[in-house]
Structures are given as structure tokens and as C-alpha cells.
Design an enzyme around this catalytic site. Structure first.
Site, PDB file in Angstrom:
ATOM      1  CG  HIS A  11     -21.026 -12.654  22.998  1.00  0.00           C
ATOM      2  ND1 HIS A  11     -22.355 -12.907  23.271  1.00  0.00           N
ATOM      3  CD2 HIS A  11     -20.937 -12.526  21.656  1.00  0.00           C
ATOM      4  CE1 HIS A  11     -23.040 -12.923  22.141  1.00  0.00           C
ATOM      5  NE2 HIS A  11     -22.201 -12.695  21.139  1.00  0.00           N
ATOM      6  CG  ASP A  44     -27.879  -7.591  18.522  1.00  0.00           C
ATOM      7  OD1 ASP A  44     -27.155  -7.216  17.583  1.00  0.00           O
ATOM      8  OD2 ASP A  44     -27.804  -8.732  19.011  1.00  0.00           O
ATOM      9  NE  ARG A  70     -24.038  -7.001  11.589  1.00  0.00           N
ATOM     10  CZ  ARG A  70     -23.490  -7.574  12.663  1.00  0.00           C
ATOM     11  NH1 ARG A  70     -24.148  -7.659  13.801  1.00  0.00           N
ATOM     12  NH2 ARG A  70     -22.282  -8.052  12.618  1.00  0.00           N
ATOM     13  CB  SER A  80     -23.917  -6.998  17.278  1.00  0.00           C
ATOM     14  OG  SER A  80     -24.503  -8.250  17.512  1.00  0.00           O
ATOM     15  CE  LYS A 105     -25.665 -10.804  20.976  1.00  0.00           C
ATOM     16  NZ  LYS A 105     -25.629 -10.160  19.663  1.00  0.00           N
TER      17      LYS A 105
HETATM   18  N1  URA Z   1     -21.827 -12.223  17.661  1.00  0.00           N
HETATM   19  C1  URA Z   1     -22.771 -11.267  17.851  1.00  0.00           C
HETATM   20  O1  URA Z   1     -23.506 -11.318  18.827  1.00  0.00           O
HETATM   21  N2  URA Z   1     -22.870 -10.291  16.969  1.00  0.00           N
HETATM   22  C2  URA Z   1     -22.075 -10.195  15.893  1.00  0.00           C
HETATM   23  O2  URA Z   1     -22.212  -9.255  15.133  1.00  0.00           O
HETATM   24  C3  URA Z   1     -21.096 -11.187  15.684  1.00  0.00           C
HETATM   25  C4  URA Z   1     -20.991 -12.207  16.595  1.00  0.00           C
END
Ligand code: URA
Length: 433
Positions: free
Chosen positions: A82, A161, A168, A183, A187
Site C-alpha cells: 500500500h 475508513d 478527510r 486508514s 484496510k
Molecule cells: N492512503 C490511505 O489509504 N489512507 C490515507 O490516509 C492515505 C493514503
């Protein structure tokens, strides 16, 4: 519990309890706490921060807002990566198929565009028919069959999220270590993956310009992952220039396709080969990282990564005729060339400026409910270290909007051109964990 009192507590910089955090996340997820109260709390968190304990409680509360996928009946270690977000960051579209083509099982929950950065889900949805809303059963089947599935947060998976992320994006509350860390990690931990590679970016196109902030973010996420018994590593990568040349949804899909055909820009190829080799070692498919790199490079030359991408798009309902013939992607009405006003060498690119220009051209959202123009964006022709002549092409803008002259000036000013020779930028600076 009384929401205004919790907001005031955070505004004063006090630590919230597990019960208060659980209450807030449950209430926001089931719509009993409205956006305006959550926005205020998020801003207080941005300004006052969160302790390690609060961050762990928040991450767990977000995971608990949905289910955790059980991938244990799929053979092998499941692996995911990620990115913290950048400009032109189409890494997942290339890396996922490369790793899957060598036997990796990539189970990925991605996000949409956030702030000035693009999101993998929006890029994938620029492929007609592509479905990011698979059920958990369909998600597992895709990981088992193809070795790669990418979906979004749903009402079943990390719904907290999904809502927080969208809020956000439009309330100036993105660049905050505990909010980004929770966040991303909520995930990753909801998909039941065994190994996690985090691509933590720093520089003018990342959420943190200073490498030290990005290292702190990386350490925070690696700690959350390790506490949950996941093999978690992070690379610290340079976002002082857009990644590759394309910025904007379908433009980036096309660049990803070219890369999967072996014709990718060097910085993107360096990043995917290095990240992929770490993932394949984490998944215990390779024990020699250099051998993994050689095979990943080969997967871009021999068509195996491209074929895996086609399989992946087909499995998730996308129209593969666009992948086989990218000239089918709709084109923006206006193509505007941005020319250099002087001769010299590109020293720097104000990458956030390029990301924001791409949003104004139509590639992102200003409000939660805005739709995206998939054909809008920018192709950057010059990067730091490149020579440029007066009148030479710096970038091309693609848009369906009228009246974008002011963006041309902004993009010109985003390129810092000097007389002396400059250097190309490294892509990866450090590996953590
Ligand atoms: N990627 C994400 O999934 N969340 C964030 O807050 C920033 C980047």
C-alpha cells in the site's frame, strides 16, 4: 457519551479512551454521528496528534467496523502493498500483476483519490465495466483464481475508513500520521493478508515533504502490523517528482499497460521491481531477492505480467478490449502544450502543484459527491536531471474544461529550471522493518 465533550477533550490535547474511540467510530459508521462533528474531531486530531495507545485503539475500532476476510483456505502466504499516496502513482496496477504472475497471492483493499493524490480505485474505474465492489466471496475467489484482486472499502470491509477517507479528502485533514496510519493499516488488516509492504512517500508530491516525517509514519505502521503478527515492511520512496510521466486516471492506466509491455519509465520500473522483490521474499516464494528482481524484470518483457493484468481486469468485469487496445480510452476535448520559457536543466518539480493542476483539469474531486473526468490529467515530459530548450515541451494538459489558462502558468512555475547540470532522483531511499 456526549460527542462535543470528546471533541473538546481532543482539542485540549488530552488522550481519548478506548471506549470513547469505539463510540465515535461506531457512531460515525452507523450515521448517528454527523459529518460536521467528525470533521471537527479529525481537525483536532490533526492539530493535537494521537498517542501510540489511541492510534492502536483507532485502528482496531476501524477494523471492527466491518469483517475481517479469512483467506486461510487459499494456499500460500498472501501479500499486499500500500502506498501512502503520490502523484502519478500507478504502482499497484503494475506491481500487482507482476507479483501475481510469479505465484504471489495479492489481496488488496485500495482507496480513491485523496487530497492532491490519485487513488487506485478511481484509476481502475476508468476501465469501462471494472467492478471494485466485489462481495467477500467474489474477492476470495478472485485471489484464489487469478492471484490478484483489488476492491474498495465496503459496508462489509472497513466501512469506517470508507466514510472517514471521503471526509478527510475534502476537509483538509489528510496529512496526519495517526489518521494515515490507521486508514492504511485498517484496510490492510481487514483483508486477512499475511504480509504487508508499505510504500511510504516523502517529498513535494507526498503528504509529508520531510523524509523524517515519512520515516515516523512508516515506523508507526510497521509497529501496528507487527503487533498484529503480520510480516510488515516499509520502503521510503521519493515523491519529489511525479512517478512515471502520466498523472490522471485513464492516462495512468495507459502508462501502466505500456509498462506491463516492457516500455515503462525508469523510475516506475525501478520501484515495482524493488518493491516486488521484497513482496516475493515476504511471501516466501523466493529466498534470493536478486533472483526475484531478475524474474520480475523478465515478467515485463515476456508478456506474463501483462497477461495477468488482462486476466485480473476480466475477472473483475472490466472490458479487456480497452487493455488490448488502449487507444479506445476516451480522449479529453482539449490538449494543451506547456512549453518552457527558458533553456536549462530541470532541478525540481513542485509535485503537489502538478497533482493539484491535474485535479483542476478534472481528474479529482473538490467535494465528496463530485464525479471524476477519467480522461483529464497531465503528461509530464521533463523530470529533474533533464535538459530543456526554450520552447520545448514540459508537459501536456488534457481536459474537458474551458478556461484553463491559469493552470498553464501554474504548471510552468512548477518546473524549476536552472543553468547548471542537475541530477536524476533516486526512487527508493530506505527499507524499514
Ligand atoms: N492512503 C490511505 O489509504 N489512507 C490515507 O490516509 C492515505 C493514503
Amino acid at each position: 457519551m456526549f460527542v462535543p465533550s470528546i471533541i473538546i477533550k481532543k482539542k485540549r490535547g488530552e488522550e481519548l479512551s478506548k471506549e470513547e474511540i469505539d463510540f465515535l467510530i461506531q457512531g460515525y459508521t452507523n450515521n448517528t454521528i454527523p459529518d460536521y462533528q467528525m470533521s471537527s474531531l479529525l481537525m483536532a486530531i490533526c492539530l493535537k496528534g494521537m498517542s501510540e495507545k489511541e492510534t492502536a485503539y483507532l485502528c482496531q475500532a476501524m477494523i471492527n467496523s466491518g469483517e475481517v476476510v479469512d483467506l486461510s483456505n487459499i494456499e500460500g502466504l498472501k501479500v499486499d502493498k500500500h502506498s501512502t499516496g503520490g502523484v502519478g502513482d500507478k504502482t499497484s496496477l503494475v506491481l500487482g500483476p507482476m507479483v501475481a504472475s510469479l505465484g504471489g497471492k495479492v489481496a488488496k483493499l485500495s482507496g480513491r483519490g485523496l487530497g492532491h493524490t490519485g487513488g487506485t480505485l478511481d484509476k481502475l474505474e476508468s476501465i469501462p465495466g471494472f467492478n471494485i465492489n466485489l462481495s467477500i466471496a467474489e474477492f476470495k475467489e478472485a485471489v484464489r483464481k487469478v492471484g490478484l484482486a483489488i476492491i474498495g472499502q465496503t459496508s462489509e470491509l472497513d466501512p469506517a475508513d470508507k466514510k472517514l477517507y471521503a471526509l478527510r479528502d475534502v476537509t483538509g485533514t489528510v496529512d496526519c500520521i495517526p489518521l494515515i496510519a490507521t486508514s492504511i493499516m485498517s484496510k490492510k488488516l481487514s483483508t486477512g493478508t499475511d504480509c504487508i509492504l508499505l510504500d511510504v512517500k516523502y517529498g513535494s508530491g507526498a503528504f509529508f515533504e520531510d523524509i523524517n516525517d515519512s520515516i515516523e509514519l512508516a515506523k508507526c505502521m510497521v509497529k501496528i502490523g507487527k503487533n498484529m503478527n503480520k510480516d510488515t515492511k516499509a520502503i521510503i520512496s521519493n515523491m519529489n517528482q511525479p512517478l512515471g510521466n502520466a498523472i490522471g486516471n485513464s492516462l495512468e492506466v495507459i502508462e501502466a499497460i505500456n509498462t506491463l509491455h516492457g516500455n515503462g519509465p525508469k523510475d516506475l520500473v525501478d520501484l515495482v521491481v524493488n518493491a516486488g522483490s521484497i513482496m516475493l521474499v515476504q511471501a516466501k516464494i523466493y529466498d534470493d531477492i536478486n533472483k526475484a528482481k531478475i524474474d520480475l524484470e523478465k515478467s515485463l518483457k515476456d508478456g506474463s505480467a501483462f497477461n495477468k493484468f488482462v486476466e485480473f481486469v476480466k475477472q473483475q468485469g472490466g472490458d479487456i478490449s480497452y487493455i488490448l487496445d488502449p487507444s479506445k480510452f476516451p480522449k479529453a476535448k482539449y490538449t494543451i502544450e506547456v512549453l518552457s520559457k527558458k533553456e536549462g536543466y530541470v532541478e525540481k518539480i513542485n509535485t503537489i502543484g502538478i497533482g493539484q493542476a491535474s485535479l483542476y483539469l478534472g481528474a479529482g474531486r473538490a467535494k465528496k459527491e463530485d464525479s471524476i473526468d477519467y480522461s483529464a490529467g497531465i503528461i509530464v515530459n521533463k523530470k529533474p536531471g533533464d535538459h530543456v530548450n526554450e520552447g520545448e515541451l514540459l508537459a501536456t494538459l488534457y481536459t474537458n474544461k474551458e478556461d484553463t489558462n491559469y493552470i498553464i502558468d501554474e504548471v510552468i512555475n512548477d518546473f524549476v529550471i536552472v543553468n547548471n547540470k542537475t541530477n536524476k532522483l533516486n526512487v527508493i531511499d530506505e527499507v524499514i522493518g
